[in-house]
Design an enzyme around this catalytic site. Sequence first.
Site, PDB file in Angstrom:
ATOM      1  N   ARG A 153      41.909  51.247  33.917  1.00 50.82           N
ATOM      2  CA  ARG A 153      41.630  50.229  32.910  1.00 50.82           C
ATOM      3  C   ARG A 153      40.249  50.390  32.325  1.00 50.82           C
ATOM      4  O   ARG A 153      40.021  50.161  31.159  1.00 50.82           O
ATOM      5  CB  ARG A 153      41.781  48.857  33.568  1.00 50.82           C
ATOM      6  CG  ARG A 153      41.251  47.716  32.735  1.00 50.82           C
ATOM      7  CD  ARG A 153      41.770  46.378  33.248  1.00 50.82           C
ATOM      8  NE  ARG A 153      43.218  46.392  33.370  1.00 50.82           N
ATOM      9  CZ  ARG A 153      43.901  45.706  34.292  1.00 50.82           C
ATOM     10  NH1 ARG A 153      43.266  44.973  35.179  1.00 50.82           N
ATOM     11  NH2 ARG A 153      45.207  45.757  34.328  1.00 50.82           N
ATOM     12  N   TYR A 154      39.296  50.736  33.165  1.00 50.23           N
ATOM     13  CA  TYR A 154      37.912  50.875  32.719  1.00 50.23           C
ATOM     14  C   TYR A 154      37.613  52.356  32.450  1.00 50.23           C
ATOM     15  O   TYR A 154      38.275  53.228  33.005  1.00 50.23           O
ATOM     16  CB  TYR A 154      36.965  50.361  33.805  1.00 50.23           C
ATOM     17  CG  TYR A 154      37.068  48.881  34.091  1.00 50.23           C
ATOM     18  CD1 TYR A 154      36.539  47.947  33.208  1.00 50.23           C
ATOM     19  CD2 TYR A 154      37.678  48.424  35.250  1.00 50.23           C
ATOM     20  CE1 TYR A 154      36.610  46.589  33.487  1.00 50.23           C
ATOM     21  CE2 TYR A 154      37.748  47.063  35.536  1.00 50.23           C
ATOM     22  CZ  TYR A 154      37.213  46.152  34.653  1.00 50.23           C
ATOM     23  OH  TYR A 154      37.275  44.820  34.939  1.00 50.23           O
ATOM     24  N   CYS A 192      48.233  36.076  46.840  1.00 49.46           N
ATOM     25  CA  CYS A 192      48.006  37.481  46.471  1.00 49.46           C
ATOM     26  C   CYS A 192      48.288  37.754  44.992  1.00 49.46           C
ATOM     27  O   CYS A 192      49.283  37.317  44.437  1.00 49.46           O
ATOM     28  CB  CYS A 192      48.906  38.375  47.319  1.00 49.46           C
ATOM     29  SG  CYS A 192      48.706  40.127  46.956  1.00 49.46           S
ATOM     30  N   ASP A 237      39.606  37.557  35.864  1.00 48.05           N
ATOM     31  CA  ASP A 237      40.252  38.814  35.511  1.00 48.05           C
ATOM     32  C   ASP A 237      41.184  38.456  34.356  1.00 48.05           C
ATOM     33  O   ASP A 237      42.131  37.691  34.528  1.00 48.05           O
ATOM     34  CB  ASP A 237      41.017  39.382  36.713  1.00 48.05           C
ATOM     35  CG  ASP A 237      40.923  40.902  36.787  1.00 48.05           C
ATOM     36  OD1 ASP A 237      40.741  41.523  35.716  1.00 48.05           O
ATOM     37  OD2 ASP A 237      41.059  41.460  37.884  1.00 48.05           O
ATOM     38  N   ARG A 247      36.310  54.419  35.994  1.00 48.62           N
ATOM     39  CA  ARG A 247      36.755  54.188  37.370  1.00 48.62           C
ATOM     40  C   ARG A 247      38.232  53.814  37.409  1.00 48.62           C
ATOM     41  O   ARG A 247      38.763  53.276  36.429  1.00 48.62           O
ATOM     42  CB  ARG A 247      35.917  53.100  38.048  1.00 48.62           C
ATOM     43  CG  ARG A 247      35.837  51.775  37.310  1.00 48.62           C
ATOM     44  CD  ARG A 247      34.520  51.077  37.685  1.00 48.62           C
ATOM     45  NE  ARG A 247      34.418  49.711  37.190  1.00 48.62           N
ATOM     46  CZ  ARG A 247      34.066  49.388  35.951  1.00 48.62           C
ATOM     47  NH1 ARG A 247      33.856  50.335  35.048  1.00 48.62           N
ATOM     48  NH2 ARG A 247      33.960  48.128  35.583  1.00 48.62           N
ATOM     49  N   ARG A 272      49.058  40.618  43.896  1.00 53.16           N
ATOM     50  CA  ARG A 272      50.196  41.536  43.832  1.00 53.16           C
ATOM     51  C   ARG A 272      51.365  40.998  44.656  1.00 53.16           C
ATOM     52  O   ARG A 272      52.108  41.744  45.282  1.00 53.16           O
ATOM     53  CB  ARG A 272      49.784  42.937  44.275  1.00 53.16           C
ATOM     54  CG  ARG A 272      48.620  43.439  43.442  1.00 53.16           C
ATOM     55  CD  ARG A 272      48.394  44.928  43.439  1.00 53.16           C
ATOM     56  NE  ARG A 272      47.190  45.188  42.649  1.00 53.16           N
ATOM     57  CZ  ARG A 272      45.980  45.384  43.179  1.00 53.16           C
ATOM     58  NH1 ARG A 272      45.810  45.410  44.490  1.00 53.16           N
ATOM     59  NH2 ARG A 272      44.941  45.567  42.396  1.00 53.16           N
ATOM     60  N   CYS A 298      48.621  37.273  52.103  1.00 52.21           N
ATOM     61  CA  CYS A 298      47.964  36.088  51.559  1.00 52.21           C
ATOM     62  C   CYS A 298      48.935  35.409  50.592  1.00 52.21           C
ATOM     63  O   CYS A 298      49.519  36.074  49.736  1.00 52.21           O
ATOM     64  CB  CYS A 298      46.701  36.477  50.792  1.00 52.21           C
ATOM     65  SG  CYS A 298      45.530  37.455  51.757  1.00 52.21           S
ATOM     66  N   CYS A 334      50.025  44.817  54.349  1.00 52.56           N
ATOM     67  CA  CYS A 334      48.763  44.191  54.723  1.00 52.56           C
ATOM     68  C   CYS A 334      48.906  43.667  56.143  1.00 52.56           C
ATOM     69  O   CYS A 334      50.021  43.452  56.617  1.00 52.56           O
ATOM     70  CB  CYS A 334      48.452  43.026  53.790  1.00 52.56           C
ATOM     71  SG  CYS A 334      47.912  43.549  52.157  1.00 52.56           S
ATOM     72  N   ASP A 353      44.039  34.287  39.705  1.00 50.84           N
ATOM     73  CA  ASP A 353      44.888  34.890  38.667  1.00 50.84           C
ATOM     74  C   ASP A 353      46.147  34.045  38.452  1.00 50.84           C
ATOM     75  O   ASP A 353      46.552  33.280  39.325  1.00 50.84           O
ATOM     76  CB  ASP A 353      45.316  36.304  39.087  1.00 50.84           C
ATOM     77  CG  ASP A 353      44.149  37.288  39.070  1.00 50.84           C
ATOM     78  OD1 ASP A 353      43.230  37.105  38.250  1.00 50.84           O
ATOM     79  OD2 ASP A 353      44.165  38.236  39.884  1.00 50.84           O
ATOM     80  N   LYS A 368      37.608  42.262  34.216  1.00 53.49           N
ATOM     81  CA  LYS A 368      36.895  41.120  34.791  1.00 53.49           C
ATOM     82  C   LYS A 368      35.813  40.643  33.831  1.00 53.49           C
ATOM     83  O   LYS A 368      35.008  41.439  33.364  1.00 53.49           O
ATOM     84  CB  LYS A 368      36.288  41.530  36.126  1.00 53.49           C
ATOM     85  CG  LYS A 368      37.346  41.941  37.141  1.00 53.49           C
ATOM     86  CD  LYS A 368      36.717  42.395  38.442  1.00 53.49           C
ATOM     87  CE  LYS A 368      37.760  42.899  39.417  1.00 53.49           C
ATOM     88  NZ  LYS A 368      38.340  44.201  39.028  1.00 53.49           N
TER      89      LYS A 368
HETATM   90  C1  LIG Z   1      38.440  45.281  39.734  1.00 57.27           C
HETATM   91  C2  LIG Z   1      38.892  46.542  39.196  1.00 57.27           C
HETATM   92  C3  LIG Z   1      38.074  47.669  39.220  1.00 57.27           C
HETATM   93  C4  LIG Z   1      36.662  47.650  39.782  1.00 57.27           C
HETATM   94  O1  LIG Z   1      35.858  46.793  39.051  1.00 57.27           O
HETATM   95  P1  LIG Z   1      34.305  46.648  39.387  1.00 57.27           P
HETATM   96  O2  LIG Z   1      33.852  45.544  38.468  1.00 57.27           O
HETATM   97  O3  LIG Z   1      33.688  47.975  39.086  1.00 57.27           O
HETATM   98  O4  LIG Z   1      34.179  46.305  40.828  1.00 57.27           O
HETATM   99  C5  LIG Z   1      38.556  48.832  38.678  1.00 57.27           C
HETATM  100  N1  LIG Z   1      39.776  48.883  38.127  1.00 57.27           N
HETATM  101  C6  LIG Z   1      40.596  47.822  38.084  1.00 57.27           C
HETATM  102  C7  LIG Z   1      41.930  47.949  37.459  1.00 57.27           C
HETATM  103  C8  LIG Z   1      40.183  46.607  38.618  1.00 57.27           C
HETATM  104  O5  LIG Z   1      41.007  45.552  38.601  1.00 57.27           O
END
Ligand SMILES: *Cc1c(COP(=O)(O)O)cnc(C)c1O
Length: 368
Positions: free
Chosen positions: A91-92, A111, A309, A95, A113, A108, A104, A272, A316
């Site tokens: 998504r980002y 959760c 989120d 990362r 998911r 939870c 798990c 969420d 986020k």
């Molecule tokens: C939370 C999340 C991350 C990591 O986010 P950070 O703000 O860097 O901790 C990476 N990818 C996805 C899809 C996420 O939901």
Amino acid sequence: MGKNWKNILKESITRPEQILEKFNIDVKPIKAVAEKYPMFVSRYYFNLIEDVDDPIWKQCIPSPLELQDPYGCEDPLNEEEDSPVPGLVHRYPDRVLMCVSNSCATYCRFCTRKRRIGKPSIVFSDDIYLAQIKYIRENPSIRDVLLSGGDPFMLSDEKIDFLLGKIRAIPHVEILRIGTRTPCTLPQRITPKLCRILKKYHPLYVNVHFEHPREITEESEHACGLLADAGIPLGNQSVLLKGVNDDPEVMKSLVQKLLKIRVRPYYLFQMDLVKGTYHFRTRVEVGLKILESLIGWTSGLAIPRFVIDAPGGGGKIPLQPNYILSINDEKIVLRNYEGKIFVYPQIPMEKEGNDFLLSSRSVNAVIP
Ligand SMILES: *Cc1c(COP(=O)(O)O)cnc(C)c1O
């Protein structure tokens, strides 16, 4: 030597009737819920419950309210659509979130998911892991890989070693992260052997998941200590949950206790919009008030970032109580944590260069 974690898991509470061993309740409504959303509670976590409906109970025992959610959706963060290969969410820009497990140590009830846990839509196998790793290898923009699930520590030590080894061998991957709730729900999972494996792959960060001060026990302290002694920086992710931790005093006690076990609060999540979790949701102002009750009043290290989120997969978004009363070319008027007012003069605006500072995007958002 205590029992091995795999044997401890065999004694988990998976059938509502088992609750009767400790609490005299009507399990019928619980059974109906567990048919739709499975129940799984480690014996250790179950033993932390003191009362029917206490903060630990609420997190792990099915509630009939789960079947009465008028709003939620199965995948509010649109993770399935952002997945180029099964289990991997990209998504980002730099990362990825790499889901590696469906199970798990305790399920939870809140959760994110919930759609997947205990009734997998992906069956993880080496083929899937290798497809995920291939994607990471072929995308040099990925410098941060976050293993999640389910819980990655539900995998065997050997599998964890294999996965971390493969990912660590990719030159552009700078940091590894693991998200796990086992230090809270099955602290016996954190063993010296696991830590010896993890520390081969530094820089490695672990985010744990505590929701309530009563979850911080001798056992969880020991587990976090082993990880910290392996040189792993520990963060905590909490979800703001009605009736569990939606209270400034409870949250303050939680974040202070986390620092004492060498865990730094990282995120506090607004719940969420997951189907079946409506009864846990608080209004957003509750989180802002909690933050306001912490900022300035306790160690800055103890303060998590409060985030939503974004529904639909926007990522986020951080939320802050408003400390800016006004801002213009000459000065910014602020209030401090006690409500006292302060003025900070601005340097003169330059023709070019720093006018992005006053762009509508970064400033308007915080002015009421
Ligand atoms: C939370 C999340 C991350 C990591 O986010 P950070 O703000 O860097 O901790 C990476 N990818 C996805 C899809 C996420 O939901």
